[in-house]
Design a protein around this motif. Structure first.
Motif, PDB file in Angstrom:
ATOM      1  N   GLU A   1     -22.853 -43.674   9.941  1.00  0.00           N
ATOM      2  CA  GLU A   1     -22.111 -44.798  10.540  1.00  0.00           C
ATOM      3  C   GLU A   1     -20.867 -44.319  11.264  1.00  0.00           C
ATOM      4  N   LEU A   2     -20.240 -43.287  10.713  1.00  0.00           N
ATOM      5  CA  LEU A   2     -18.999 -42.776  11.294  1.00  0.00           C
ATOM      6  C   LEU A   2     -19.280 -41.652  12.291  1.00  0.00           C
ATOM      7  N   ASN A   3     -20.503 -41.619  12.797  1.00  0.00           N
ATOM      8  CA  ASN A   3     -20.907 -40.656  13.837  1.00  0.00           C
ATOM      9  C   ASN A   3     -20.660 -39.206  13.442  1.00  0.00           C
ATOM     10  N   ASN A   4     -20.827 -38.935  12.170  1.00  0.00           N
ATOM     11  CA  ASN A   4     -20.724 -37.564  11.688  1.00  0.00           C
ATOM     12  C   ASN A   4     -19.327 -36.969  11.799  1.00  0.00           C
ATOM     13  N   ASN A   5     -18.366 -37.804  12.180  1.00  0.00           N
ATOM     14  CA  ASN A   5     -16.994 -37.321  12.336  1.00  0.00           C
ATOM     15  C   ASN A   5     -16.261 -37.466  11.001  1.00  0.00           C
ATOM     16  N   VAL A   6     -16.785 -36.751  10.010  1.00  0.00           N
ATOM     17  CA  VAL A   6     -16.333 -36.986   8.654  1.00  0.00           C
ATOM     18  C   VAL A   6     -16.154 -35.663   7.921  1.00  0.00           C
ATOM     19  N   ASP A   7     -15.140 -35.592   7.088  1.00  0.00           N
ATOM     20  CA  ASP A   7     -15.043 -34.503   6.124  1.00  0.00           C
ATOM     21  C   ASP A   7     -15.343 -35.085   4.753  1.00  0.00           C
ATOM     22  N   VAL A   8     -16.022 -34.288   3.946  1.00  0.00           N
ATOM     23  CA  VAL A   8     -16.434 -34.798   2.643  1.00  0.00           C
ATOM     24  C   VAL A   8     -15.849 -33.925   1.531  1.00  0.00           C
ATOM     25  N   VAL A   9     -15.325 -34.585   0.520  1.00  0.00           N
ATOM     26  CA  VAL A   9     -14.910 -33.891  -0.698  1.00  0.00           C
ATOM     27  C   VAL A   9     -15.863 -34.327  -1.795  1.00  0.00           C
ATOM     28  N   ALA A  10     -16.533 -33.366  -2.418  1.00  0.00           N
ATOM     29  CA  ALA A  10     -17.495 -33.716  -3.459  1.00  0.00           C
ATOM     30  C   ALA A  10     -16.897 -33.412  -4.829  1.00  0.00           C
ATOM     31  N   ILE A  11     -16.890 -34.405  -5.682  1.00  0.00           N
ATOM     32  CA  ILE A  11     -16.428 -34.205  -7.055  1.00  0.00           C
ATOM     33  C   ILE A  11     -17.657 -34.241  -7.943  1.00  0.00           C
ATOM     34  N   GLY A  12     -18.022 -33.102  -8.502  1.00  0.00           N
ATOM     35  CA  GLY A  12     -19.240 -33.023  -9.317  1.00  0.00           C
ATOM     36  C   GLY A  12     -20.295 -32.163  -8.632  1.00  0.00           C
ATOM     37  N   ASP A  13     -20.931 -31.300  -9.411  1.00  0.00           N
ATOM     38  CA  ASP A  13     -21.892 -30.347  -8.865  1.00  0.00           C
ATOM     39  C   ASP A  13     -23.138 -30.988  -8.296  1.00  0.00           C
TER      40      ASP A  13
ATOM     41  N   ALA B   1      -6.284 -49.843   7.063  1.00  0.00           N
ATOM     42  CA  ALA B   1      -6.264 -48.508   7.648  1.00  0.00           C
ATOM     43  C   ALA B   1      -5.754 -48.581   9.086  1.00  0.00           C
ATOM     44  N   VAL B   2      -5.006 -47.569   9.484  1.00  0.00           N
ATOM     45  CA  VAL B   2      -4.445 -47.559  10.833  1.00  0.00           C
ATOM     46  C   VAL B   2      -5.542 -47.201  11.826  1.00  0.00           C
ATOM     47  N   GLU B   3      -5.637 -48.000  12.895  1.00  0.00           N
ATOM     48  CA  GLU B   3      -6.609 -47.701  13.945  1.00  0.00           C
ATOM     49  C   GLU B   3      -6.026 -46.620  14.839  1.00  0.00           C
ATOM     50  N   SER B   4      -6.674 -45.484  14.892  1.00  0.00           N
ATOM     51  CA  SER B   4      -6.150 -44.462  15.788  1.00  0.00           C
ATOM     52  C   SER B   4      -7.220 -44.101  16.812  1.00  0.00           C
ATOM     53  N   GLU B   5      -6.793 -43.473  17.894  1.00  0.00           N
ATOM     54  CA  GLU B   5      -7.740 -43.163  18.973  1.00  0.00           C
ATOM     55  C   GLU B   5      -8.723 -42.089  18.549  1.00  0.00           C
ATOM     56  N   GLN B   6      -8.217 -41.125  17.793  1.00  0.00           N
ATOM     57  CA  GLN B   6      -9.118 -40.075  17.321  1.00  0.00           C
ATOM     58  C   GLN B   6      -9.149 -40.121  15.808  1.00  0.00           C
ATOM     59  N   PRO B   7      -9.956 -41.010  15.281  1.00  0.00           N
ATOM     60  CA  PRO B   7      -9.952 -41.154  13.830  1.00  0.00           C
ATOM     61  C   PRO B   7     -10.518 -39.914  13.150  1.00  0.00           C
ATOM     62  N   LYS B   8      -9.902 -39.573  12.051  1.00  0.00           N
ATOM     63  CA  LYS B   8     -10.418 -38.473  11.246  1.00  0.00           C
ATOM     64  C   LYS B   8     -10.695 -39.059   9.866  1.00  0.00           C
ATOM     65  N   ASN B   9     -11.931 -38.994   9.464  1.00  0.00           N
ATOM     66  CA  ASN B   9     -12.311 -39.659   8.219  1.00  0.00           C
ATOM     67  C   ASN B   9     -12.502 -38.665   7.094  1.00  0.00           C
ATOM     68  N   LEU B  10     -12.139 -39.099   5.919  1.00  0.00           N
ATOM     69  CA  LEU B  10     -12.367 -38.285   4.729  1.00  0.00           C
ATOM     70  C   LEU B  10     -13.079 -39.145   3.694  1.00  0.00           C
ATOM     71  N   LEU B  11     -14.204 -38.653   3.210  1.00  0.00           N
ATOM     72  CA  LEU B  11     -14.903 -39.354   2.138  1.00  0.00           C
ATOM     73  C   LEU B  11     -14.783 -38.523   0.861  1.00  0.00           C
ATOM     74  N   ILE B  12     -14.338 -39.164  -0.183  1.00  0.00           N
ATOM     75  CA  ILE B  12     -14.265 -38.495  -1.480  1.00  0.00           C
ATOM     76  C   ILE B  12     -15.407 -39.067  -2.316  1.00  0.00           C
ATOM     77  N   VAL B  13     -16.367 -38.224  -2.652  1.00  0.00           N
ATOM     78  CA  VAL B  13     -17.542 -38.706  -3.365  1.00  0.00           C
ATOM     79  C   VAL B  13     -17.441 -38.312  -4.836  1.00  0.00           C
ATOM     80  N   VAL B  14     -17.397 -39.303  -5.689  1.00  0.00           N
ATOM     81  CA  VAL B  14     -17.190 -39.052  -7.116  1.00  0.00           C
ATOM     82  C   VAL B  14     -18.511 -39.153  -7.859  1.00  0.00           C
TER      83      VAL B  14
END
Lengths: 292, 160
Positions: free
Chosen positions: A116-128, A79-92
């Motif tokens: 761990e990612l200091n809440n700087n995360v967007d989450v995609v949820a797959i499944g109800d 993964a590219v190290e960037s100064e302002q990382p934007k994280n995406l978690l896809i939860v299956v």
């Protein structure tokens, strides 16, 4: 008439003392446990018939995934190290419950990672199921949710549709990770993280230069899009296999517990029945002897 | 198109020859092929002699010790020459072929079927249907139709 009164008397007595259930109470309880056992047993059978198909799908998906990931392994992509990382978690995960701790453990792993990612995360949820669980604690992080997965063995079309939606938002993320339940064995599964790489990360791979690629054809971009769909597919397949086997185990345990309860309640039922008969006999005999 | 394809494969071949002189002869001289689909595994690290794949920039053949390459596939025929000399053919709708350092070829495709599995008549009717929609005012329908035409035209030459 007399017997009716007799049981009524017993019932009122039991209401007061609270430790002596009546025959009727035990009977209804026993009946409902027997019905529950029937249901759990059927669910177990359904799950075990689905398991072999799910496991086969998981095995071929894993081979597919390995073939897909080989290039990243050799190109040493990270993964590219960037100064302002934007994280995406896809939860299956999936829509259906009654399969043990499978949804809660993945939600727990996700929460840990979010922290761990200091809440700087967007989450995609797959499944109800996982969506409702994450909605309770991390509603602000949730950007996209899918349902309708996990009813049948997942297909590539499902994954392609999901990844298409995700791709519409994923271009601004520097780090994308997939969470899924990895099938370990028939009795265990493990929440696992799989990293995904965007076009930029692929282009900057240290060992990519040894590969011959067509510069004009946007190979890294297409490759990353294709890999996103592939990764979602393999996670769905792996998650589905773990879910089905977890459901089989959960239902197996439930049926066993119901069986135990049935034996205990049958004994209690018979004892109580005898006690009631004895009581009635005593009543009758005392009544008869008082007339003499 | 044809000329450039021929030229490319010639160029590849000469590259291949020049690489071959440097290669260690014994162990690396076999090509290992993994041809994987989401729902099936057709080849899993099996040794083969040669694989011809339909790359986005033209068809090319891959032998052992090919230079590492990442190539997108277009709809077309993959033909695999096994070590026994037999040839197997699969029509793929698209995917990726990557040659790793160390003569491993991984092909990931979404669908692959043998040419005999297709019915030429069905291809013809579907192609006619798709061609009607190519100039549709709705962009989504037109784009879908364009992809269908691409696949079906490639399929037309394959199906018997």
């Amino acid at each position: 008439m007399f017997t009716r009164l007799g049981t009524n008397a017993v019932r009122t007595a039991s209401r007061q003392t609270r430790n002596y259930a009546t025959l009727r109470d035990i009977e209804t309880r026993l009946k409902s446990i027997k019905n529950i056992e029937k249901i759990t047993n059927t669910m177990k059978i359904v799950a075990s018939t689905r398991l072999s198909k799910a496991e086969r799908a998981k095995n071929t998906a894993r081979v597919y995934d390995a073939a897909d990931r080989e290039v990243y392994k050799h190109a040493e992509t990270a993964a590219v190290e960037s100064e302002q990382p934007k994280n995406l978690l896809i939860v299956v995960s999936s829509d259906k419950g009654l399969c043990g701790s499978i949804h809660s453990s993945i939600a727990k792993a996700t929460r840990k990672r979010i922290a761990e990612l200091n809440n700087n995360v967007d989450v995609v949820a797959i499944g109800d199921k996982v969506r409702t669980q994450l909605n309770r604690t991390n509603a602000d992080n949730l950007v996209l949710a899918f349902n309708g997965v996990g009813k049948e063995t997942p297909t590539f079309t499902d994954a392609a549709l999901i990844s298409d939606e995700i791709y519409q938002l994923s271009d601004k993320y520097s780090n994308v990770e997939i969470f899924y339940n990895k099938f370990v064995s028939g009795v265990s599964f493990e929440p696992t993280i799989k990293p995904l790489f965007d076009a930029e990360a692929i282009e900057q791979s240290p060992a990519l230069s040894q590969y011959e690629t067509d510069q004009d054809a946007k190979v890294p971009e297409t490759l990353s899009e294709f890999s996103l769909a592939n990764a979602i597919y393999t996670s769905l397949a792996d998650g589905y296999a773990s879910e089905v086997s977890a459901r089989r185990n959960a239902m197996d345990n439930a049926s066993k517990n119901a069986g135990d309860m049935i034996t205990r309640y049958s004994i209690l039922y018979n004892r109580t029945r005898q006690a009631v008969i004895t009581n009635e006999l005593v009543d009758i005999i005392t009544g008869a002897s008082s007339l003499d | 198109m044809f000329r450039s394809t021929a030229f490319k494969s010639l160029a590849r071949q000469s590259q291949f020859i020049s690489r071959r002189t440097y290669a260690d002869a014994a162990s690396a001289d076999v090509l290992k092929l993994s041809l994987a689909l989401p729902h099936a595994t057709l080849f899993s690290s099996e040794q083969v002699t040669q694989v011809n794949v339909p790359g986005a920039n033209g068809d090319f053949g891959i032998l052992a010790n090919h230079v590492p390459i990442i190539e997108q596939l277009r709809p077309g025929l993959i033909s695999i020459t096994e070590t026994s000399g037999q040839t197997k053919e699969f029509f793929v709708s698209g995917g990726f072929a990557t040659v790793q350092p160390g003569s491993t070829l991984s092909i990931t495709a979404i669908e692959a079927f043998e040419p005999s599995a297709f019915s030429a008549e069905a291809v013809k009717t579907q192609l006619a249907e798709a061609q009607k929609n190519v100039n549709n005012s709705d962009e989504a329908i037109a784009a879908t139709a364009a992809i269908q035409v691409e696949v079906l035209e490639a399929l037309q030459s394959v199906a018997k």
